[in-house]
Design a protein around this motif. Structure first.
Motif, short mmCIF file in Angstrom:
data_model
loop_
_atom_site.label_atom_id
_atom_site.label_comp_id
_atom_site.label_asym_id
_atom_site.label_seq_id
_atom_site.Cartn_x
_atom_site.Cartn_y
_atom_site.Cartn_z
N THR A 1 86.67 -64.88 -3.37
CA THR A 1 87.02 -64.00 -4.49
C THR A 1 85.85 -63.81 -5.44
O THR A 1 85.60 -62.71 -5.96
CB THR A 1 88.22 -64.58 -5.24
N MET A 2 85.10 -64.89 -5.67
CA MET A 2 83.91 -64.78 -6.53
C MET A 2 82.87 -63.86 -5.91
O MET A 2 82.17 -63.13 -6.62
CB MET A 2 83.32 -66.16 -6.77
N VAL A 3 82.76 -63.87 -4.58
CA VAL A 3 81.76 -63.03 -3.92
C VAL A 3 82.18 -61.57 -3.97
O VAL A 3 81.36 -60.67 -4.18
CB VAL A 3 81.56 -63.49 -2.46
N THR A 4 83.49 -61.31 -3.76
CA THR A 4 83.96 -59.92 -3.78
C THR A 4 84.00 -59.35 -5.19
O THR A 4 83.94 -58.13 -5.37
CB THR A 4 85.36 -59.84 -3.15
N ASP A 5 84.12 -60.21 -6.20
CA ASP A 5 84.13 -59.75 -7.58
C ASP A 5 83.04 -60.51 -8.34
O ASP A 5 83.30 -61.46 -9.07
CB ASP A 5 85.51 -60.00 -8.21
N LEU A 6 81.80 -60.09 -8.12
CA LEU A 6 80.65 -60.81 -8.67
C LEU A 6 80.66 -60.80 -10.19
O LEU A 6 81.01 -59.79 -10.81
CB LEU A 6 79.35 -60.15 -8.17
N PHE B 1 73.10 -53.91 -16.54
CA PHE B 1 74.05 -54.90 -16.04
C PHE B 1 73.29 -56.00 -15.32
O PHE B 1 72.42 -55.72 -14.49
CB PHE B 1 75.04 -54.25 -15.07
N ILE B 2 73.62 -57.25 -15.65
CA ILE B 2 73.09 -58.39 -14.91
C ILE B 2 74.21 -58.89 -14.00
O ILE B 2 75.30 -59.23 -14.46
CB ILE B 2 72.63 -59.51 -15.86
N VAL B 3 73.94 -58.92 -12.71
CA VAL B 3 74.95 -59.30 -11.71
C VAL B 3 74.53 -60.61 -11.07
O VAL B 3 73.37 -60.78 -10.67
CB VAL B 3 75.12 -58.20 -10.64
N GLY B 4 75.47 -61.55 -10.98
CA GLY B 4 75.20 -62.83 -10.34
C GLY B 4 75.52 -62.78 -8.85
O GLY B 4 76.65 -62.48 -8.46
N TYR B 5 74.53 -63.06 -8.01
CA TYR B 5 74.69 -63.03 -6.55
C TYR B 5 74.71 -64.46 -6.01
O TYR B 5 74.21 -65.39 -6.64
CB TYR B 5 73.55 -62.23 -5.91
N PRO B 6 75.30 -64.65 -4.82
CA PRO B 6 75.35 -66.00 -4.24
C PRO B 6 73.96 -66.60 -4.07
O PRO B 6 73.02 -65.93 -3.63
CB PRO B 6 76.03 -65.77 -2.88
N SER B 7 73.84 -67.87 -4.40
CA SER B 7 72.59 -68.60 -4.27
C SER B 7 72.75 -69.72 -3.25
O SER B 7 73.74 -69.76 -2.51
CB SER B 7 72.17 -69.14 -5.64
N GLU B 8 71.77 -70.67 -3.23
CA GLU B 8 71.84 -71.74 -2.25
C GLU B 8 73.09 -72.60 -2.43
O GLU B 8 73.67 -73.08 -1.45
CB GLU B 8 70.58 -72.64 -2.36
N GLY B 9 73.49 -72.79 -3.69
CA GLY B 9 74.68 -73.60 -3.93
C GLY B 9 75.93 -73.00 -3.33
O GLY B 9 76.89 -73.71 -3.01
N HIS B 10 75.95 -71.67 -3.17
CA HIS B 10 77.11 -71.02 -2.57
C HIS B 10 77.32 -71.52 -1.14
O HIS B 10 78.46 -71.76 -0.71
CB HIS B 10 76.89 -69.50 -2.59
N TYR B 11 76.24 -71.72 -0.42
CA TYR B 11 76.35 -72.19 0.96
C TYR B 11 76.76 -73.68 0.99
O TYR B 11 77.45 -74.11 1.91
CB TYR B 11 75.02 -71.98 1.69
N LEU B 12 76.34 -74.43 -0.02
CA LEU B 12 76.78 -75.82 -0.11
C LEU B 12 78.29 -75.88 -0.35
O LEU B 12 78.99 -76.74 0.20
CB LEU B 12 76.03 -76.55 -1.22
N TRP B 13 78.80 -74.97 -1.19
CA TRP B 13 80.24 -74.89 -1.39
C TRP B 13 80.96 -74.58 -0.08
O TRP B 13 82.00 -75.15 0.22
CB TRP B 13 80.57 -73.81 -2.43
N THR B 14 80.38 -73.66 0.71
CA THR B 14 81.00 -73.31 1.99
C THR B 14 81.05 -74.51 2.92
O THR B 14 82.05 -74.76 3.60
CB THR B 14 80.22 -72.16 2.64
N ILE B 15 79.96 -75.28 2.94
CA ILE B 15 79.94 -76.49 3.77
C ILE B 15 81.01 -77.47 3.30
O ILE B 15 81.69 -78.12 4.11
CB ILE B 15 78.55 -77.14 3.72
N GLY B 16 81.19 -77.60 1.97
CA GLY B 16 82.22 -78.48 1.45
C GLY B 16 83.62 -78.05 1.87
O GLY B 16 84.45 -78.88 2.24
N CYS B 17 83.89 -76.72 1.82
CA CYS B 17 85.20 -76.22 2.25
C CYS B 17 85.42 -76.51 3.73
O CYS B 17 86.50 -76.94 4.14
CB CYS B 17 85.30 -74.72 1.98
#
Length: 300
Positions: A58-63, A81-97
């Motif tokens: 949801t965070m990725v689809t609604d940045l 507009f400043i938009v936040g995009y997925p960073s390295e920590g995003h992939y760490l979250w995916t590994i945790g899930c």
């Protein structure tokens, strides 16, 4: 943004959307360490992993985005507009899930052996169970406790008609005092509030039902849920205490005034005792049902 919110960290950023994933991950980890034979833990782990992954998706689809305005040296206003995009920590979250999902699946695959071991231990305990007469005596005592303990809650509610649950302890101006009937005290009047009357009806009605239905499973569940509801009301009062603003003047013209905040009084502790008695009644009912003699069926 990190798993604790924006950088630099601010306590105001610790919203439920941030705290809840932390709680879920820590609870899954601690329960896996302590309750390694908890039958439903694999399903909870898979559900937590999938739920956290959905939140992450949801965070990725609604940045997250924020509009920034500034003025350059020429005096022209700039906006972007400043938009936040997925960073390295995003992939760490995916590994945790994925780790939570994999842990749950591993637990599900090992459930067959776990169930077999539990059945063997249960058969061994059945062979060592005390006589049926002793079991039924324990069951009767637990059922009697389940019927009688809610009367402690009724006693606490009667006592808090006269003892304030919330009090601002002000002796000069207006005073906030809530009893189990609402904003009602016998010395200065007040009014009976519907939520307090409803809580009265729940406690008294539930206690009366316990005389005939304390042995039923639904009554035990309801006892624990009502106790939890009362505790939630306590937490709501602590987090959002009643307040009033007042002003006036003395006969000599001196202005007076202030803000009164309702704080937990002695009756608040009596309510806690009442909630604990309801929870204990439900637990005694569960224990009484667990004491019922179990008749084993021998196969041919």
């Amino acid at each position: 943004m990190t798993s604790l919110g924006r950088v630099p960290f601010d306590l105001a950023d610790l919203t439920p959307e941030i705290i809840l994933p932390w709680v879920v991950v820590l609870v899954c980890a601690t329960t896996a360490k302590r309750f390694d034979t908890f039958a439903h833990w694999p399903l909870l782990s898979v559900a937590a992993g999938v739920g956290l992954f959905i939140q992450q998706a949801t965070m990725v689809t609604d940045l997250p985005r924020e509009r920034v305005t500034s003025t350059d040296a020429a005096g022209e206003k700039l906006s972007a507009f400043i938009v936040g995009y997925p960073s390295e920590g995003h992939y760490l979250w995916t590994i945790g899930c994925l780790a939570l999902v994999a842990a749950g699946i591993s637990g599900l695959l090992s459930d067959r052996r776990r169930i077999d071991r539990q059945r063997q231990r249960q058969m061994q305990r059945q062979a060592k169970r005390p006589p049926e007469k002793i079991i039924r005596r324990r069951q009767r005592k637990l059922q009697q406790l389940a019927r009688l303990l809610p009367f402690i809650a009724v006693t606490m509610w009667i006592a808090t008609i006269f003892i304030p649950v919330v009090d601002s302890f002000n002796s000069v101006g207006p005073r906030i005092r809530f009893t189990s009937l609402g904003d009602l005290t016998f010395d200065d009047g007040g009014e009976m509030l519907p939520p307090f009357i409803l809580l009265w009806a729940i406690v008294v009605g539930f206690t009366a039902l316990g005389l005939g239905f304390a042995a039923d499973q639904w009554w035990n569940v309801a006892a624990v849920l009502i106790a939890a509801l009362i505790v939630l009301i306590f937490v709501a009062i602590l987090l959002n205490p009643p307040t009033i603003m007042w002003d006036g003047q003395l006969p000599d013209g001196t202005p007076i005034g202030g803000m009164e905040v309702g704080r937990p009084s002695f009756g608040f502790g009596l309510w806690l005792i009442g909630a604990a008695s309801l929870a204990a009644a439900g637990i005694c009912g569960f224990a009484a049902n667990a004491q019922r003699p179990r008749h084993t069926v021998e196969g041919a």
